[in-house]
Design a protein around this motif. Sequence first.
Motif, PDB file in Angstrom:
ATOM      1  N   MET A   1       0.430  -1.310  -0.064  1.00  0.00           N
ATOM      2  CA  MET A   1       0.045   0.036  -0.029  1.00  0.00           C
ATOM      3  C   MET A   1       0.495   1.346   0.499  1.00  0.00           C
ATOM      4  SD  MET A   1      -3.712   1.152   0.871  1.00  0.00           S
ATOM      5  CE  MET A   1      -4.077   0.045   1.408  1.00  0.00           C
TER       6      MET A   1
ATOM      7  N   ILE B   1      -1.981   4.568  -4.220  1.00  0.00           N
ATOM      8  CA  ILE B   1      -2.658   3.333  -5.005  1.00  0.00           C
ATOM      9  C   ILE B   1      -3.986   3.093  -4.371  1.00  0.00           C
ATOM     10  CG2 ILE B   1      -2.674   0.776  -4.575  1.00  0.00           C
ATOM     11  CD1 ILE B   1       0.521   0.545  -4.667  1.00  0.00           C
ATOM     12  N   ALA B   2      -3.235   3.705  -2.860  1.00  0.00           N
ATOM     13  CA  ALA B   2      -4.839   4.045  -1.572  1.00  0.00           C
ATOM     14  C   ALA B   2      -5.888   4.391  -2.554  1.00  0.00           C
ATOM     15  CB  ALA B   2      -4.504   4.772  -0.384  1.00  0.00           C
TER      16      ALA B   2
ATOM     17  N   THR C   1      -8.164   3.563  -4.691  1.00  0.00           N
ATOM     18  CA  THR C   1      -8.826   2.547  -4.592  1.00  0.00           C
ATOM     19  C   THR C   1      -8.723   0.933  -4.651  1.00  0.00           C
ATOM     20  OG1 THR C   1      -7.135   2.736  -7.108  1.00  0.00           O
ATOM     21  CG2 THR C   1      -8.621   3.866  -7.666  1.00  0.00           C
ATOM     22  N   HIS C   2      -8.473   1.679  -3.166  1.00  0.00           N
ATOM     23  CA  HIS C   2      -8.328   0.503  -2.281  1.00  0.00           C
ATOM     24  C   HIS C   2      -9.333  -0.472  -1.563  1.00  0.00           C
ATOM     25  CE1 HIS C   2      -6.941  -2.826   0.924  1.00  0.00           C
ATOM     26  NE2 HIS C   2      -5.822  -2.819   0.423  1.00  0.00           N
ATOM     27  N   ALA C   3      -9.938  -1.562  -1.128  1.00  0.00           N
ATOM     28  CA  ALA C   3     -11.168  -1.705  -0.967  1.00  0.00           C
ATOM     29  C   ALA C   3     -11.131  -0.825   0.216  1.00  0.00           C
ATOM     30  CB  ALA C   3     -10.826  -3.148  -0.668  1.00  0.00           C
ATOM     31  N   ASP C   4     -10.258  -0.732   1.330  1.00  0.00           N
ATOM     32  CA  ASP C   4     -10.642  -0.251   2.317  1.00  0.00           C
ATOM     33  C   ASP C   4      -9.316   0.976   2.297  1.00  0.00           C
ATOM     34  OD1 ASP C   4     -11.037   1.016   4.759  1.00  0.00           O
ATOM     35  OD2 ASP C   4     -11.908  -1.056   5.963  1.00  0.00           O
ATOM     36  N   PRO C   5      -9.111   1.854   2.019  1.00  0.00           N
ATOM     37  CA  PRO C   5      -7.831   2.570   2.584  1.00  0.00           C
ATOM     38  C   PRO C   5      -8.146   3.341   4.131  1.00  0.00           C
ATOM     39  CG  PRO C   5      -9.465   3.930   0.872  1.00  0.00           C
ATOM     40  CD  PRO C   5      -9.955   2.595   1.375  1.00  0.00           C
TER      41      PRO C   5
ATOM     42  N   TYR D   1      -5.044   2.318   6.904  1.00  0.00           N
ATOM     43  CA  TYR D   1      -3.852   2.940   6.713  1.00  0.00           C
ATOM     44  C   TYR D   1      -4.059   4.370   5.864  1.00  0.00           C
ATOM     45  CZ  TYR D   1      -0.096   4.131   3.030  1.00  0.00           C
ATOM     46  OH  TYR D   1       0.771   4.695   3.139  1.00  0.00           O
TER      47      TYR D   1
ATOM     48  N   GLN E   1     -16.161  -2.244  -9.136  1.00  0.00           N
ATOM     49  CA  GLN E   1     -14.272  -1.775  -9.217  1.00  0.00           C
ATOM     50  C   GLN E   1     -14.275  -0.595  -9.385  1.00  0.00           C
ATOM     51  OE1 GLN E   1     -12.765  -5.102 -11.777  1.00  0.00           O
ATOM     52  NE2 GLN E   1     -13.433  -3.114 -13.355  1.00  0.00           N
ATOM     53  N   TYR E   2     -12.823  -0.408  -8.619  1.00  0.00           N
ATOM     54  CA  TYR E   2     -13.133   0.862  -8.737  1.00  0.00           C
ATOM     55  C   TYR E   2     -11.875   1.166  -9.936  1.00  0.00           C
ATOM     56  CZ  TYR E   2     -14.526   1.105  -4.010  1.00  0.00           C
ATOM     57  OH  TYR E   2     -15.074   1.536  -2.672  1.00  0.00           O
TER      58      TYR E   2
ATOM     59  N   ARG F   1     -11.638   7.637  -6.285  1.00  0.00           N
ATOM     60  CA  ARG F   1     -12.492   6.603  -5.710  1.00  0.00           C
ATOM     61  C   ARG F   1     -13.584   6.521  -6.651  1.00  0.00           C
ATOM     62  NH1 ARG F   1     -11.079   3.079  -1.496  1.00  0.00           N
ATOM     63  NH2 ARG F   1     -12.682   2.211  -0.675  1.00  0.00           N
TER      64      ARG F   1
END
Length: 370
Positions: free
Chosen positions: A1, A5-6, A8-12, A15, A355-356, A363
């Motif tokens: 991470m 990248i965060a 479009t991560h599922a749950d940023p 982080y 999906q993002y 996002r």
Amino acid sequence: MDPIIAATHADPYPYYAKLRTEGGLVFHQGLKLWVASSAAAVAAVLAHPDCHVRPSAEPVPKTIAEGLAGEVFGRLMRMNEGERQGCPRSAIEPGLALIDVNEVRALVSARLITPDADGLTKAMFRGPVCVVAALLGFSPAQARVVSELTADFVACLSPLSHQAQLDAAHAAAEQLQGYFNELLDDPDAQSSLLLGIRQRFVSSDNEMLIANLIGLCSQAYEATAGLIGNALVTLIRNPSLQRDLSSTDDLIAECQRFDPSVQNTRRFVAAPCEIDGISLNPGDTILVLLASANRDPLLNDTPDAFILDRPNRRSFTFGSGRHQCPGQLLALSIASATLMQILALKPKLDSLTWQYRPSLNGRIPLLRTM
């Protein structure tokens, strides 16, 4: 991470919380840039006069600098400082604040929305631009074309776009300029919004005016699509919210704080300065994590809870200071009206997945049927 990248991560958000504990403004060795993650650091960067929206050596991205999309980009108020930012803003912002919410709702309800994944996607992306185009005076048929051209133009704003998309963006910029030139030349087609903008626009630079009208449409395309889409994702993840929902306004207002469509923005240091106790030099880049700041407990109490009637809600999603988005109220109104229209169709949200969309800062969920 990493902080890019965060987006479009599922749950940023866990982080982002970790980043805040490491310091509000920290240098990321891997990305070779500064990262502002706390509310205090984000506010300080956005307010600082030496933190600009574009690097001094590259006011227009090199990939589009030689084409029409680059010419439009170079005139956008949100990509400029000083007079080139202030003049268009002072002409456009007052009118946006006066738009009647009922007019927005009427324009949204006039559009055909279907409850399947394709229909919802069109409502997210194309609908908001059609509303903005109609408010400026375009006919429904013209607004649809402007929406399609805007979809092509926004590709020039992404560093991830390939050459074919950039070529299409240049062609779209040319056609959009033509549509706006015709609109400005037709006194019978102009709306009260556009007339007010023209009266306040003190510059004689017609290309500057047209570029920023195109900018209004482009800002409505991705950011508002993400706002609507993330609200739908929130309802999919939390079905009880829909049962408790009395107003889509509340849902959109909390969603733009809790899971914003614009996760980050950038600022480029133009002169030596100090922010949050850190000395910065000309040429430094700062990645400003708006989404992280929204979840800072020093900005909002219990920030990781989704609270429809949250008191004293605070958010950096639309920026702050001189570059705060002038169309915030309009975007929220369009998103709320669109969501209300969608929910009235009783879509089978539990049959959807997402999906993002690939992005370095946005996002935006792309919906599909399971």
